[in-house]
Design a protein around this motif. Structure first.
Motif, PDB file in Angstrom:
ATOM      1  N   GLU A   3      -5.626  19.929 -10.426  1.00 17.57           N
ATOM      2  CA  GLU A   3      -5.511  20.598 -11.519  1.00 17.57           C
ATOM      3  C   GLU A   3      -4.707  22.019 -11.551  1.00 17.57           C
ATOM      4  OE1 GLU A   3      -9.184  21.240 -13.932  1.00 17.57           O
ATOM      5  OE2 GLU A   3     -10.544  20.634 -11.991  1.00 17.57           O
ATOM      6  N   LEU A   4      -4.797  22.647 -10.355  1.00 15.64           N
ATOM      7  CA  LEU A   4      -3.905  23.899 -10.298  1.00 15.64           C
ATOM      8  C   LEU A   4      -2.722  23.861  -9.925  1.00 15.64           C
ATOM      9  CD1 LEU A   4      -6.641  26.159  -8.855  1.00 15.64           C
ATOM     10  CD2 LEU A   4      -6.127  25.819 -11.240  1.00 15.64           C
ATOM     11  N   THR A   5      -2.234  23.080  -8.696  1.00 10.08           N
ATOM     12  CA  THR A   5      -1.024  22.723  -8.481  1.00 10.08           C
ATOM     13  C   THR A   5      -0.207  21.422  -9.215  1.00 10.08           C
ATOM     14  OG1 THR A   5      -1.667  23.526  -6.269  1.00 10.08           O
ATOM     15  CG2 THR A   5       0.349  22.283  -6.236  1.00 10.08           C
ATOM     16  N   ARG A   6      -0.663  20.497  -9.062  1.00 11.01           N
ATOM     17  CA  ARG A   6      -0.201  19.400  -9.665  1.00 11.01           C
ATOM     18  C   ARG A   6      -0.260  19.333 -11.544  1.00 11.01           C
ATOM     19  NH1 ARG A   6       1.431  14.861  -7.005  1.00 11.01           N
ATOM     20  NH2 ARG A   6       1.065  13.571  -8.466  1.00 11.01           N
ATOM     21  N   LYS A   7      -1.147  20.186 -11.886  1.00 13.81           N
ATOM     22  CA  LYS A   7      -1.415  20.268 -13.415  1.00 13.81           C
ATOM     23  C   LYS A   7      -1.919  19.190 -14.097  1.00 13.81           C
ATOM     24  CE  LYS A   7       0.459  24.439 -13.302  1.00 13.81           C
ATOM     25  NZ  LYS A   7      -0.599  25.715 -12.958  1.00 13.81           N
ATOM     26  N   ASN A   8      -2.862  18.238 -13.208  1.00 13.10           N
ATOM     27  CA  ASN A   8      -3.174  17.212 -13.826  1.00 13.10           C
ATOM     28  C   ASN A   8      -4.498  17.538 -14.692  1.00 13.10           C
ATOM     29  OD1 ASN A   8      -3.134  15.321 -10.784  1.00 13.10           O
ATOM     30  ND2 ASN A   8      -1.541  15.413 -12.327  1.00 13.10           N
ATOM     31  N   SER A   9      -4.841  16.719 -15.928  1.00 13.36           N
ATOM     32  CA  SER A   9      -5.759  16.895 -16.769  1.00 13.36           C
ATOM     33  C   SER A   9      -7.007  16.661 -15.993  1.00 13.36           C
ATOM     34  CB  SER A   9      -5.582  15.873 -17.763  1.00 13.36           C
ATOM     35  OG  SER A   9      -5.963  14.597 -17.605  1.00 13.36           O
ATOM     36  N   ILE A  10      -8.262  17.178 -16.655  1.00 14.52           N
ATOM     37  CA  ILE A  10      -9.590  16.818 -16.159  1.00 14.52           C
ATOM     38  C   ILE A  10      -9.819  15.277 -16.175  1.00 14.52           C
ATOM     39  CG2 ILE A  10     -11.984  17.214 -16.952  1.00 14.52           C
ATOM     40  CD1 ILE A  10     -11.334  19.895 -17.965  1.00 14.52           C
ATOM     41  N   LYS A  11      -9.115  14.631 -17.055  1.00 11.78           N
ATOM     42  CA  LYS A  11      -9.561  13.286 -16.935  1.00 11.78           C
ATOM     43  C   LYS A  11      -8.790  12.464 -15.924  1.00 11.78           C
ATOM     44  CE  LYS A  11      -8.496   9.042 -19.570  1.00 11.78           C
ATOM     45  NZ  LYS A  11      -8.002   8.206 -20.830  1.00 11.78           N
ATOM     46  N   LYS A  45     -16.233  16.604 -13.843  1.00 17.67           N
ATOM     47  CA  LYS A  45     -16.041  17.833 -14.752  1.00 17.67           C
ATOM     48  C   LYS A  45     -16.210  17.393 -16.062  1.00 17.67           C
ATOM     49  CE  LYS A  45     -13.678  21.368 -13.732  1.00 17.67           C
ATOM     50  NZ  LYS A  45     -12.375  22.286 -13.503  1.00 17.67           N
ATOM     51  N   LYS A  46     -16.875  18.144 -17.093  1.00 13.26           N
ATOM     52  CA  LYS A  46     -17.192  17.615 -18.370  1.00 13.26           C
ATOM     53  C   LYS A  46     -15.574  18.179 -19.220  1.00 13.26           C
ATOM     54  CE  LYS A  46     -22.029  18.230 -19.007  1.00 13.26           C
ATOM     55  NZ  LYS A  46     -23.067  19.076 -19.667  1.00 13.26           N
ATOM     56  N   THR A  47     -15.556  17.202 -20.000  1.00  8.35           N
ATOM     57  CA  THR A  47     -14.081  17.407 -20.842  1.00  8.35           C
ATOM     58  C   THR A  47     -14.444  17.616 -22.495  1.00  8.35           C
ATOM     59  OG1 THR A  47     -14.163  14.943 -21.192  1.00  8.35           O
ATOM     60  CG2 THR A  47     -12.818  15.854 -19.261  1.00  8.35           C
TER      61      THR A  47
END
Length: 226
Positions: A72-80, A116-118
């Motif tokens: 999430e933080l480094t690769r900037k991936n979505s929660i999905k 994680k809830k989206t």
């Protein structure tokens, strides 16, 4: 390679569990493969541990949580995407629990790592006039414009995913003059469905097939380079 090493279990998970026993789709295999490819890179860059040195003990809840934060933080991936990666890890440790029950303590803690809830957003859509404006913008005087026109018409008509659209082969199309034309789609999870085609879409497809040929095994769409 030890029978119950991380490397051996991971190899058997893909070759035996996913491909032979469960016969999952190539898309699922690819997604799971990418998960562990990224995890191995994470372990090398953040834990200074080469893939050949990773053990099952290193696939613990603490490292999994740190990996998910890295996504999430480094690769900037979505929660999905984060949740999809976690699902792959959960599937792997479930397999390990049967193959190497001595790791059940570690496995149970990994299983307890939550998804994680989206936020579910309202689906945006185009009104008829907006779709017609897009269709009108296609330059039908060139081959690429006619191809784009048909792509948009099929998307509008059928609502297929872009990945499904790109993988359509000509044998999946059934054109009939009596108005019962259809498109057969092999979708996510190997689920097959047949979708009726409107007369306007049928006309676009018929003209395009006449121009490009109708070899059944050819993909319907191609780039300007073929």
């Amino acid at each position: 390679m030890q029978k119950n090493s991380f490397q051996s279990l991971l190899q058997r998970f893909f070759l035996e569990r996913l491909m032979k026993q469960q016969n999952v789709s190539p898309c699922t295999v690819s997604s799971y493969r990418d998960t562990f490819r990224i995890f191995l890179h994470f372990m090398k860059e953040n834990k200074h541990c080469a893939s050949s040195k990773i053990t099952i003990e290193m696939l613990n809840a603490e490292n999994v949580i740190e990996f998910l934060n890295y996504l999430e933080l480094t690769r900037k991936n979505s929660i999905k995407t984060r949740n999809n990666r976690l699902a792959a890890i959960h599937s792997f440790v479930e397999y390990v629990s049967y193959q190497a029950p001595e790791y059940l303590g570690i496995i149970q803690r990994v299983r307890n790592v939550p998804f994680k809830k989206t936020q579910i957003k309202a689906v945006a859509y185009l009104i008829k006039g907006e779709v017609e404006a897009i269709l009108d913008a296609c330059d039908v005087n060139c081959w690429l414009g006619r191809r784009d026109l048909m792509m948009i018409a099929i998307l509008y008509n059928t609502g297929v995913r872009v990945s499904e659209l790109a993988s359509i082969q000509k044998h999946q199309i059934s054109l009939n003059r009596n108005g019962t034309s259809s498109l057969r789609i092999l979708g996510k999870g190997r689920k097959e469905r047949t979708i009726p085609i409107w007369k306007s879409t049928q006309q676009y497809i018929a003209e395009f097939l006449k121009e490009t040929g109708s070899n059944d095994e050819d993909y319907l769409f191609s780039s300007k380079y073929g």
